[in-house]
Design a protein around this motif. Sequence first.
Motif, mmCIF file in Angstrom:
data_model
loop_
_atom_site.group_PDB
_atom_site.id
_atom_site.type_symbol
_atom_site.label_atom_id
_atom_site.label_comp_id
_atom_site.label_asym_id
_atom_site.label_seq_id
_atom_site.Cartn_x
_atom_site.Cartn_y
_atom_site.Cartn_z
ATOM 1 N N LEU A 467 0.761 -1.002 -0.110
ATOM 2 C CA LEU A 467 -0.041 0.142 0.068
ATOM 3 C C LEU A 467 1.006 1.184 -0.026
ATOM 4 N N THR A 468 0.723 2.090 -1.034
ATOM 5 C CA THR A 468 1.712 3.168 -1.149
ATOM 6 C C THR A 468 0.615 4.412 -0.816
ATOM 7 N N ALA A 469 1.265 5.668 -0.213
ATOM 8 C CA ALA A 469 0.753 6.894 0.355
ATOM 9 C C ALA A 469 0.280 7.546 -0.997
ATOM 10 N N GLY A 470 -0.871 7.593 -1.607
ATOM 11 C CA GLY A 470 -1.070 8.326 -2.930
ATOM 12 C C GLY A 470 -0.627 7.259 -4.002
ATOM 13 N N ARG A 471 -1.366 7.175 -5.155
ATOM 14 C CA ARG A 471 -1.219 6.326 -6.053
ATOM 15 C C ARG A 471 -0.016 6.547 -7.076
ATOM 16 N N VAL A 502 1.548 -7.493 -4.935
ATOM 17 C CA VAL A 502 -0.011 -7.078 -4.932
ATOM 18 C C VAL A 502 -0.249 -5.605 -4.369
ATOM 19 N N ARG A 503 -0.379 -4.830 -5.233
ATOM 20 C CA ARG A 503 -0.937 -3.396 -5.092
ATOM 21 C C ARG A 503 -2.232 -3.263 -4.652
ATOM 22 N N VAL A 504 -2.471 -2.517 -3.476
ATOM 23 C CA VAL A 504 -3.923 -2.407 -2.758
ATOM 24 C C VAL A 504 -4.225 -0.725 -2.463
#
Length: 928
Positions: A467-471, A502-504
């Motif tokens: 999970l990243t902060a901002g796409r 796996v990006r969420v």
Amino acid sequence: MADVVPAGGHPGPATATGSVGAPYPAGWEADVVLTDGSTTRLRPIRPDDADALQAFHVAQSERSTYLRFFASLERLPDRDLERLVTVDHVTRVALVAVSGSPEAGTPERILGVARYDLVEPETAEVAFNISDAHQGKGLGSVLLEHLAAAARERGVRRFVAEVLPQNGRMLAVFKDAGYAVRQRTEDGVVQVGFDIDPTDRSLAVAADREHRAEARSMRALLWARSVVVVGPGTADAAEASLPARQAARVLAGLVPEVRSGRLTVHTVGVGDGAGLDDTGVHHHLRIDDVPGPVELAVVALPATHVLDAARRLGALGVRGLVLLSGGFAEAGPEGLARQRLLLGVAHGAGMRVVGPSSFGLLATHDGTTLDASLVDRPPRAGRLGLFCQSAPLAVTLLAAVERRGLGLAQLVSAGHRADVSGNDLMQFWGEDDDTDVVALYLESIGNPRKFSRVARRLAAHKPVVVLTAGRSGHVVPPGHAVRPTRAPRRTLEEVLRQSGVVRVENVHQMLDVVQVLAHQPLPAGRRTAVLASSTGVAALVAEAAAAAGLVMTGRVELLAEDASPAQVQAAVERVYTDPEVDVVVVVRIPTLGVEDAVLPGEVARAAARTGRTTVTCMYDLHGITAQLTADDPQGRARTVPAYAAPEDAALALGHAARYAAWRAADRGVPVHPDGVDTRAAGRLVAGLLAASGATDGAPLALDPTQTAELLTAAGIHVWPSVRVHDADEAVAAADRLGWPVAVKTTVPALRHRADLGGVRLDVADEVELRADVAGILALAGDHDPGEDVPPLEVQAMAPHGVACVVRSVEDPLFGPVISLGVAGDASDLLGDVAYGVPPLTDVDVADLVRTPRAAPRLFGYRGLPALDVAALEDLVARVSVLADALPDVRSLELNPVVVSPQGLAVLGAYASVAPADRADAARRLARP
């Protein structure tokens, strides 16, 4: 590990001062991790290192000295000592590995030396000397990597050395580095030689050494069994400052394991007095009173006091420092300077730093829970590895993990990640048998290229959920040292896709996906069956499954709310015995709100028995529950995760299926097209930059001849063209090139606009050419093509096909970014462009070519003949290799690239060069 030297035992002639040749190359300074998990600093040697080098020499054993100088020398003569510390950083280069940090009051001590002396163009003789106390820690290999990187920057392409036959350690360093080493013995001395251009094997060897070193450094933190907690010394907890409360909370978390005898804990400045308390904790008044060695330190102090504490903790042999305090880089220039000093002290003493502003760390191993965190109550032990940066988010994550009943193997909060990062933890998790699934919340990614490499290695055998902060990944929180980026926002998506992670979108999704990956086998495919309580619910589930990328098989079983146990069992059996089913979604929500006493057990047993990946949404069940747990045929407990909504269940299952497909697929091999000469390209670029004399870092635009020469080195042929001023020159050019020709304007706004008349194709004779020239000149009359640029360009006609655009841009954060699109307004306006971040494999290249939505035009669209896609893939591979090898190529555009049924034609090429410094150089721990 003693070093090797040229015959005669001494380097070549010295320059007068260290400043001759080139300024001191501060960019070569580095903090690195050794294979025992400790850290050390590397930097270029300086004239003021004479005393330290003499002390290093005197401390060496007689054997090491003999292997170094081919003779016994108790002390270095003054003349030789001056020569050894005086280099020009070009033809004579030396790096030293040191401990200590003079700027923080800790004297430096030399641990190893690596040097080269140029003996002929592109060839240098090398010598290494590692202290007896640091042999076997990989320091020789690290110095070789860094010396080779520095040499390549100076145009050196080959190392040679003379080694005594009994110096097996040094010979092994050369052979094990992954280069093609050639050696022969002459007059009792082994002559060694090898090219230092990176190879697949040398890169793999370096990555493997880095992997083992960083994994071991994390193991020293997470498996520590002796801890010292350092607080500010406030006596009254009720009136205490934040650091005092933090230290007290950490101590409270450690006490249970102290009582059991599994941890040894010391405190300084936590509570009152000194001595052993009734819990078994040892209290001290000063850090200097703590008996060493101690493996881990947790520090909660005002920022101004941390530096002195770190210096004293280093003397205790501490391997890791968890810093809960803030007040560093996020506090402005003064705080940043304080952070740099802290890292200098820590790395000089061999310590890794977690923080600043960390929430701490949690780890369970061999039945012992190390709770060096601020959590009030840790979750139960499990097999999830969790990484986050900010301390507040760690609170949210731990609470969510606890609510869902997920078990936790480790949690590390890196805070502002001045040192320890998610990359380090992924290296550890790649070796850790206690962890099955990894989840990372990243507020920033400081080194995307390394992240991609490390994550790809880990994801090949363990799921990695991110999970990243901002796409976009362009968020830079205060205190995070992150380079600026000009890359398109989709670049991060491509980095993550190539990595296999796996990006969420949010924390909720992260734990949804973790649930299925941690407690169910990976899906064997995407064929989906639905077991639902009504036709309406079944339709909803089918829609959600299709949206998540799953494939509906038509297997839908309905269970009435009042179905008997026998009917439930029969329905479950029909679903799980269907050979056309890979995964199952079970949704049963009774309208009366009564918990189902039969279905959970039947589903759990069937899923465990058959290995069909299953998710469910059932009334009053959430997360990991006993009701949905059963043993598989191997005796391993398998739990069907329960979700709050059918859409959540389907989305998590879709992510799991995509990851399983990625993991099972062939990921290809690195591309190495024949005829790519990166050495020649590098010499050309270096010569152009040197001749330009530019010092401001502004890109230098290459002219067509220079661009063609650069691309020729990569095996890329640019169709010749002639720039002309008028119709007479255009006709003469066409006669030389051969008819028919294309004529186009050089005005940037119209250069590729055949639709606007800026390009005329298939011009067959002089009459037509003169008319087209007049039309183009009239069209471009209000535009300026640029200073000293003729307004027209004539080129032989290429075979007809589809025009594409291939670009490469060197980004300060992401490094080289390759893009491909089908030329035209539709692609430009709709952003129909595919991106890739080298190094690429053949599979990556194939995916890149097929990703644009307009890509079907290359494969026989609407009955047209299929085009030579293999030629386009070869071109992309060549651009990728060139961009990966030469960061000084700031930008490259091939436009248009016309792909025909047989081959392709590069009709236009534009390039610029500028000095660059990549974020993923071997200097991975260089201080911010």
